[in-house]
Scaffold this motif. Structure first.
Motif, PDB file in Angstrom:
ATOM      1  N   VAL A   3      66.101  75.665 116.163  1.00 37.64           N
ATOM      2  CA  VAL A   3      67.203  75.715 117.115  1.00 37.64           C
ATOM      3  C   VAL A   3      67.391  77.141 117.617  1.00 37.64           C
ATOM      4  N   ILE A   4      67.168  77.329 118.920  1.00 39.12           N
ATOM      5  CA  ILE A   4      67.442  78.608 119.595  1.00 39.12           C
ATOM      6  C   ILE A   4      68.715  78.382 120.401  1.00 39.12           C
ATOM      7  N   GLU A   5      69.832  78.949 119.958  1.00 43.00           N
ATOM      8  CA  GLU A   5      71.098  78.619 120.603  1.00 43.00           C
ATOM      9  C   GLU A   5      71.994  79.839 120.765  1.00 43.00           C
ATOM     10  N   ASP A   6      72.924  79.712 121.707  1.00 41.62           N
ATOM     11  CA  ASP A   6      73.999  80.687 121.919  1.00 41.62           C
ATOM     12  C   ASP A   6      73.476  82.075 122.255  1.00 41.62           C
TER      13      ASP A   6
ATOM     14  N   SER B 269      69.424  75.575 123.130  1.00 43.43           N
ATOM     15  CA  SER B 269      70.739  75.001 123.426  1.00 43.43           C
ATOM     16  C   SER B 269      71.770  76.083 123.710  1.00 43.43           C
ATOM     17  N   ASN B 270      72.592  75.817 124.740  1.00 41.83           N
ATOM     18  CA  ASN B 270      73.774  76.638 125.029  1.00 41.83           C
ATOM     19  C   ASN B 270      73.432  78.117 125.199  1.00 41.83           C
TER      20      ASN B 270
ATOM     21  N   SER C  90      72.035  72.045 127.757  1.00 46.29           N
ATOM     22  CA  SER C  90      73.357  72.678 127.941  1.00 46.29           C
ATOM     23  C   SER C  90      73.270  74.186 128.107  1.00 46.29           C
ATOM     24  N   SER C  91      72.334  74.642 128.930  1.00 41.89           N
ATOM     25  CA  SER C  91      72.163  76.080 129.150  1.00 41.89           C
ATOM     26  C   SER C  91      72.470  76.434 130.605  1.00 41.89           C
TER      27      SER C  91
ATOM     28  N   TYR D 248      71.331  68.477 130.874  1.00 42.36           N
ATOM     29  CA  TYR D 248      72.713  68.958 130.874  1.00 42.36           C
ATOM     30  C   TYR D 248      72.813  70.470 131.106  1.00 42.36           C
ATOM     31  N   SER D 249      71.951  71.018 131.926  1.00 43.96           N
ATOM     32  CA  SER D 249      71.945  72.461 132.169  1.00 43.96           C
ATOM     33  C   SER D 249      72.244  72.754 133.633  1.00 43.96           C
ATOM     34  N   THR D 250      72.647  73.985 133.904  1.00 47.57           N
ATOM     35  CA  THR D 250      72.866  74.457 135.262  1.00 47.57           C
ATOM     36  C   THR D 250      71.823  75.520 135.575  1.00 47.57           C
ATOM     37  N   ILE D 251      71.077  75.307 136.655  1.00 50.68           N
ATOM     38  CA  ILE D 251      70.071  76.264 137.098  1.00 50.68           C
ATOM     39  C   ILE D 251      70.429  76.606 138.535  1.00 50.68           C
ATOM     40  N   GLN D 252      70.738  77.877 138.800  1.00 53.62           N
ATOM     41  CA  GLN D 252      71.244  78.212 140.128  1.00 53.62           C
ATOM     42  C   GLN D 252      70.774  79.592 140.581  1.00 53.62           C
TER      43      GLN D 252
END
Length: 722
Positions: free
Chosen positions: A304-307, A334-335, A357-358, A380-384
């Motif tokens: 898990v690579i998170e936060d 994640s995140n 969720s990233s 569930y991620s936002t790429i912008q």
């Protein structure tokens, strides 16, 4: 604390416009033409659904008709930034006559501004000649936003904030913002929240889809502030905007500069992380041990690579925030918040990775780049705000699911030389070239996406069989979908709405199936089959209000293409298709295919209370469009003289107070109108009611229908707080 920046902008716009107005009487005195003059104007808020809140503004004009004719009245009520429009048509004889319009105001509450509105009026005669036009005719009465209906979900306030330590190291890495909302309709909603630091001017964005039940809810957003330490400045944070959208990405509510947090000290926060580079399974195990990541790399217990918060000024040699190559162990990312660099995430020759969720933004090349990969999920991620959003090359069995992909210079999603991938339930908008581009790829499923406000919605080029199903493709600057040199694909259950040029344009392609789609309000042909197209089957589709400047809503210049059982909003027994193929639909349908015809009206006359309970069955829409209802009535002895009783209803019943209606026999009609303009209708049995005289208003049903569709289903414009 509420800062009124949005109100100030609206008021400035309003003052500029109003400064150009004369007094109402002076304006009215000059409101004339050779055909008619306007002698009076009145407006009032109206509660059409019985909840004691306004949802429309009713406008009445007193006109002196000098030439008998059929006139169409276009009235716009403007806040200075956003306009609400109404349309009505009347056959008027030489005389003084009253003209009434019901103008829906779905966003008035969301302005959170108490003002009058600026009135614009255009009047067109039966020959479509403009007989009257005044952009600043007068102003309305003063309206309080709190008197109007709240949207389906609205922001109540009660804001709070707190620091959050997610990794239990004694340091904050997030700020949690909490506020209250009220939900009126059970649905899935999309939230965008932006937080800005007072001293660093750094902005932080969080987005989320959430299914909400009826009633009050407390909702929280966690903002990753790992970079905050590096500024070495204490700061407060302001919520610069909160926006709430429906499933079809219509804005429901927004607030600007709604809340400012307490002061946070930078020493309370974690130190920012450096980029991650992994080049093998062995390297993955070693990095996981050093970084103390959870998991062991199996499907049940992935690493898990998170936060993580990785931003901008990368060390020399690092062009990507997270780079993974040549791995097969299971990984969950994640995140994470990844800002800048060439790529946010680059995965090469790897499998068994999920990105969840990233938030990835401002990448110079691509937000997420997947090359030579299998079994990768982006969810569930936002790429912008990058050059490309998600780029896939030579990869298989990928899932790109429920992401928000926005504001890229080139493509939102680009799929090249890749097969058997799913692009499912993403919101893709404001992209400079294509929302989704499929190139030299086959057996991909593009399903349940909303693709809007890009140059072209979806491009399919040099590809084999792909499936484009149940997407909403709307308001793109050129085509909704462009197909070039691609054979064997299927297009089914899609909604094409208000694309500036063509809805679905196909060239150099064959053996396609176009089935049960609906097309409305395209600027040009809804469906355009160019030369070198053949064996394309077009059946059970619905077309309405496309290609206003032409005689046909579709064009065919190919060979052996087939049209059958489509709905064209036409009474013709044979529908002519434009183009030199000289094709026709020999079996045009009398009603839309995507709305079932189980609409039955039931009346119950309650004599003691002088009311009629009107109820009706609720037809289903196989495309899951929102269906609203309108009720019309006419004297039974008169033909085609329908008058709108009520419109914009979501339920399946209405109580009609008939105390002041004249004695007589009446017919009732209920229209079921989907949110993209298609409708079916059902009439009731005749009903005897009334006690007093009713003023006759001669309005043909066809004109009433145009009024309903124009007023209920405006071409929706996305707007946001300042």
């Amino acid at each position: 604390m509420r800062v009124k920046n949005n109100r100030i902008v609206l008021l400035i716009c309003f003052i500029i416009l109003v400064s150009n107005l004369n007094t109402s009487q002076a304006t009215i005195a000059s409101s004339s033409s050779d055909s008619l003059t306007i002698e009076g104007f009145w407006d009032t808020g109206f509660d059409s659904n019985g909840d004691s809140k306004f949802d429309t503004i009713n406008v009445t004009l007193l006109v002196n008709v000098l030439v008998s004719d059929e006139y169409t009245f276009y009235v716009s009520l403007s806040t200075g930034i956003y306009a609400y429009n109404g349309i009505a048509a009347y056959d008027l004889d030489v005389n003084l006559s009253y003209v009434q319009l019901q103008i829906h105001t779905p966003y008035f509450y969301s302005h959170r501004l108490d003002i009058p509105l600026i009135v614009s009026i255009d009047i067109v005669d039966s020959q479509e000649g403009l007989v009257f036009s005044n952009e600043h005719y007068t102003i309305t009465n003063f309206y309080f936003y709190s008197d109007f209906d709240t949207p389906d979900v609205w922001i109540k306030g009660n804001f709070s904030d707190q620091g959050v330590d997610t990794n239990q190291d004694g340091k904050f890495d997030m700020i949690r913002i909490t506020f209250d909302i009220e939900v009126k309709i059970i649905s899935e909603y999309y939230f965008e929240v932006t937080l800005i630091s007072q001293w660093t001017i750094q902005s932080y964005h969080e987005t989320r889809y959430e299914i909400l039940q009826l009633g009050s809810h407390q909702i929280s957003f966690d903002f990753n502030l790992n970079l905050f330490y590096s500024y070495h400045r204490n700061s407060t944070f302001t919520i610069s905007k909160i926006e709430v959208f429906s499933q079809s990405f219509d804005m429901l509510d927004f607030v600007s500069n709604a809340y400012t947090t307490k002061v946070y000290r930078y020493t309370e926060f974690d130190i920012v992380q450096t980029p991650i580079v992994i080049r093998s399974n062995a390297g993955l195990r070693q990095t996981a041990d050093v970084m103390d990541w959870e998991g062991n790399g199996t499907s049940d217990d992935p690493f898990v690579i998170e936060d993580l918060f990785i931003s901008n000024n990368f060390p020399i040699g690092y062009g990507t925030a997270i780079q993974i190559s040549d791995t097969s162990l299971f990984i969950l990312i994640s995140n994470c918040t990844l800002i800048g660099g060439n790529n946010g995430i680059f995965i090469d020759n790897s499998r068994n990775i999920q990105i969840n969720s990233s938030f990835i933004t401002d990448s110079a090349v691509t937000g997420i780049y997947l090359r030579d990969c299998t079994n990768i999920q982006v969810m569930y991620s936002t790429i912008q705000s990058s050059f490309n959003g998600i780029k896939v090359h030579n990869s298989f069995d990928l899932g790109i699911i429920k992401n928000h992909i926005i504001d890229h210079q080139n493509d939102g999603i680009s799929i090249t030389d890749s097969d058997y991938n799913d692009i499912d339930t993403n919101t893709i908008h404001f992209n400079g070239f294509a929302g989704i581009e499929i190139d030299n790829s086959s057996e991909n499923v593009i399903i349940n996406n909303t693709v809007l406000d890009s140059e072209t919605g979806i491009i399919l080029r040099d590809s084999g069989t792909n499936w484009i199903v149940r997407n909403v493709i709307r308001q793109n600057l050129k085509e909704g979908v462009f197909v070039d040199n691609s054979n064997g694909s299927g297009f089914a259950y899609n909604t094409f709405y208000a694309n500036s040029e063509r809805g679905l344009s196909i060239q150099k392609s064959k053996d396609l199936i176009i089935d049960r789609n609906c097309f409305s309000y395209q600027g040009s042909y809804a469906l355009d089959l160019e030369q070198d197209t053949s064996n394309i089957e077009v059946y059970d589709n619905d077309f309405i209000f496309n290609n206003d400047n032409g005689d046909s809503q579709a064009s065919d210049k190919g060979e052996a293409n087939y049209f059958d059982s489509n709905y064209w909003f036409s009474n013709s027994t044979i529908y002519r298709i434009a183009g030199n193929a000289q094709n026709d639909d020999f079996n045009p349908q009398p009603a839309p295919n995507h709305i079932n015809d189980s609409l039955t009206v039931i009346l119950d006359y309650n004599k003691p209370s002088n009311s009629v309970d009107i109820s009706w069955t609720h037809p289903s829409d196989i495309l899951y469009h929102i269906v609203r209802f309108a009720i019309l009535y006419q004297e039974a002895s008169i033909t085609d003289n329908w008058v709108v009783l009520q419109s914009g209803l979501l339920g399946n019943s209405f109580e009609w107070d008939v105390e002041f209606f004249p004695k007589g026999i009446y017919s009732l009609k209920v229209l079921a109108i989907c949110e993209y303009g298609f409708f079916i209708e059902s009439k009731s049995e005749n009903l005897r009611i009334g006690t007093v005289t009713l003023v006759d208003v001669n309005v043909g049903f066809g004109i009433v229908l145009l009024l309903l569709i124009a007023s209920i289903f405006l071409v929706r414009k996305r707007f946001s707080g300042v």
